[in-house]
Design an enzyme around this catalytic site. Structure first.
Site, PDB file in Angstrom:
ATOM      1  N   ASN A 100      32.356  44.702  43.088  1.00  0.00           N
ATOM      2  CA  ASN A 100      32.212  44.189  44.330  1.00  0.00           C
ATOM      3  C   ASN A 100      33.708  45.068  45.185  1.00  0.00           C
ATOM      4  O   ASN A 100      32.946  44.725  46.418  1.00  0.00           O
ATOM      5  CB  ASN A 100      33.551  42.621  44.568  1.00  0.00           C
ATOM      6  CG  ASN A 100      32.179  41.501  44.008  1.00  0.00           C
ATOM      7  OD1 ASN A 100      32.371  40.423  43.457  1.00  0.00           O
ATOM      8  ND2 ASN A 100      30.569  41.657  43.989  1.00  0.00           N
TER       9      ASN A 100
ATOM     10  N   ASP B 115      26.600  32.837  43.160  1.00  0.00           N
ATOM     11  CA  ASP B 115      25.639  33.695  43.229  1.00  0.00           C
ATOM     12  C   ASP B 115      25.199  33.270  45.048  1.00  0.00           C
ATOM     13  O   ASP B 115      24.570  31.791  44.383  1.00  0.00           O
ATOM     14  CB  ASP B 115      25.174  34.457  42.444  1.00  0.00           C
ATOM     15  CG  ASP B 115      24.926  35.357  42.325  1.00  0.00           C
ATOM     16  OD1 ASP B 115      25.093  36.322  43.830  1.00  0.00           O
ATOM     17  OD2 ASP B 115      24.088  35.697  41.812  1.00  0.00           O
TER      18      ASP B 115
HETATM   19  C1  FPP Z   1      28.407  36.523  45.073  1.00  0.00           C
HETATM   20  O1  FPP Z   1      27.119  35.996  46.051  1.00  0.00           O
HETATM   21  C2  FPP Z   1      28.882  35.631  45.556  1.00  0.00           C
HETATM   22  C3  FPP Z   1      30.451  36.865  46.536  1.00  0.00           C
HETATM   23  C4  FPP Z   1      30.861  38.065  45.494  1.00  0.00           C
HETATM   24  C5  FPP Z   1      32.005  36.697  47.170  1.00  0.00           C
HETATM   25  C6  FPP Z   1      32.197  34.332  46.468  1.00  0.00           C
HETATM   26  C7  FPP Z   1      33.363  34.340  47.689  1.00  0.00           C
HETATM   27  C8  FPP Z   1      33.550  32.982  47.553  1.00  0.00           C
HETATM   28  C9  FPP Z   1      32.541  31.898  47.789  1.00  0.00           C
HETATM   29  C10 FPP Z   1      34.796  32.935  49.154  1.00  0.00           C
HETATM   30  C11 FPP Z   1      36.031  31.949  48.383  1.00  0.00           C
HETATM   31  C12 FPP Z   1      35.942  32.145  47.198  1.00  0.00           C
HETATM   32  C13 FPP Z   1      37.276  30.835  46.613  1.00  0.00           C
HETATM   33  C14 FPP Z   1      37.410  30.025  45.609  1.00  0.00           C
HETATM   34  C15 FPP Z   1      37.976  30.012  48.727  1.00  0.00           C
HETATM   35  P1  FPP Z   1      26.539  37.416  46.718  1.00  0.00           P
HETATM   36  O2  FPP Z   1      27.337  37.947  48.055  1.00  0.00           O
HETATM   37  O3  FPP Z   1      26.480  38.710  45.509  1.00  0.00           O
HETATM   38  O4  FPP Z   1      25.026  37.054  47.781  1.00  0.00           O
HETATM   39  P2  FPP Z   1      23.956  37.444  47.346  1.00  0.00           P
HETATM   40  O5  FPP Z   1      23.663  38.112  45.584  1.00  0.00           O
HETATM   41  O6  FPP Z   1      22.223  36.694  47.547  1.00  0.00           O
HETATM   42  O7  FPP Z   1      23.872  38.933  48.251  1.00  0.00           O
END
Ligand code: FPP
Length: 251
Positions: free
Chosen positions: A75, A27
């Protein structure tokens, strides 16, 4: 294998008592990017690099399983651009994995309902599954949760068990925790010992709801793209200071 000492904390990690399975809610990518005046997708790109780095570190120190939450059943509510960018990063990682996992002895498995996932990603997941099957069962294994939700996983398991009962393959009275666990995406994988959530949020967000029954939790304010080996060492040191009793009493 010699482990590179990345910081002084590495010396405090007891390498003989490592968590066997670490799970991470990746996150804070969006906030990391916004603070730099970048689009949210740049945060996911940096987050994917962090995943590579942390998976390599886990493998090198001898953690056997690393499970990461890459894309939840919720998501899909994000913009098409953001969803597309995350899927593109996953595709790139899967393509690289097909080329390198055999050489690097890394097993790769996906948790989640793959039905709504693009056919090319599903085909890649089938390929990585096939390669994983040929690799030794005690090799390091990364599990990537894709279109995953803990409640959805439990519902899919219940539906399958009910279908098996209707088909005469199972009887309701046979069901116990071990049998039920075998219907989950995590079948044959031990429950996570340690669940880490960076970015300061103190919730589980539908992650591994069945499997977390006796997991230790670790929260840190670091945003996922800034999470590094030193952060992981800190989490492991904290884990090793916990008194895990699994409902029993201390002898
Ligand atoms: C949460 O942070 C993150 C996600 C929903 C996406 C995670 C995906 C990746 C790291 C890329 C692909 C993964 C791999 C294994 C290659 P957020 O966007 O909710 O952050 P925020 O809370 O700060 O908005």
């Amino acid at each position: 294998m010699a482990v590179k000492q990345t910081d002084s904390l590495a010396g405090q990690v007891d390498m003989t008592r490592l968590p066997r399975h670490i799970a991470i809610i990746m996150d804070g990518n969006g906030r990391w990017a916004t603070r730099r005046g970048l689009p949210r997708t740049a945060g996911h790109k940096a987050g994917a690099e962090t995943f590579r780095r942390i998976a390599t570190y886990c493998k090198n120190i001898g953690v056997q399983y690393l499970t990461v939450y890459a894309f939840s059943t919720e998501n899909w509510k994000r913009s098409a651009d953001e969803v597309g960018a995350i899927m593109a990063l996953l595709k790139k990682y899967m393509e690289e994995a097909v080329e390198t996992m055999e050489r690097d002895n890394i097993r790769l498995h996906f948790f989640g309902d793959m039905t709504p996932i693009a056919p090319e990603l599903r085909a890649l997941a089938r390929e990585t599954d096939e390669i994983t099957e040929h690799l030794s069962a005690d090799a390091f294994q990364a599990n990537v949760c894709l279109n995953y939700g803990g409640r959805d996983e439990i519902l899919r398991a219940v539906r399958q068990f009910a279908a098996d009962c209707a088909a005469g393959k199972r009887k309701p009275e046979e069901l116990d925790e071990a049998l039920f666990s075998g219907y989950l995406d995590s079948r044959n994988i031990p429950d996570p010992d340690l669940i880490i959530r960076p970015s300061g949020e103190l919730r589980l967000s539908n992650f591994l709801l069945w499997q977390c029954a006796y997991s230790e939790f670790y929260f840190t304010d670091a945003l996922w793209p800034d999470f590094d080996e030193a952060e992981l060492n800190r989490a492991i040191v904290a884990f090793q200071a916990r008194d895990r009793r699994f409902g029993g009493v201390k002898k």
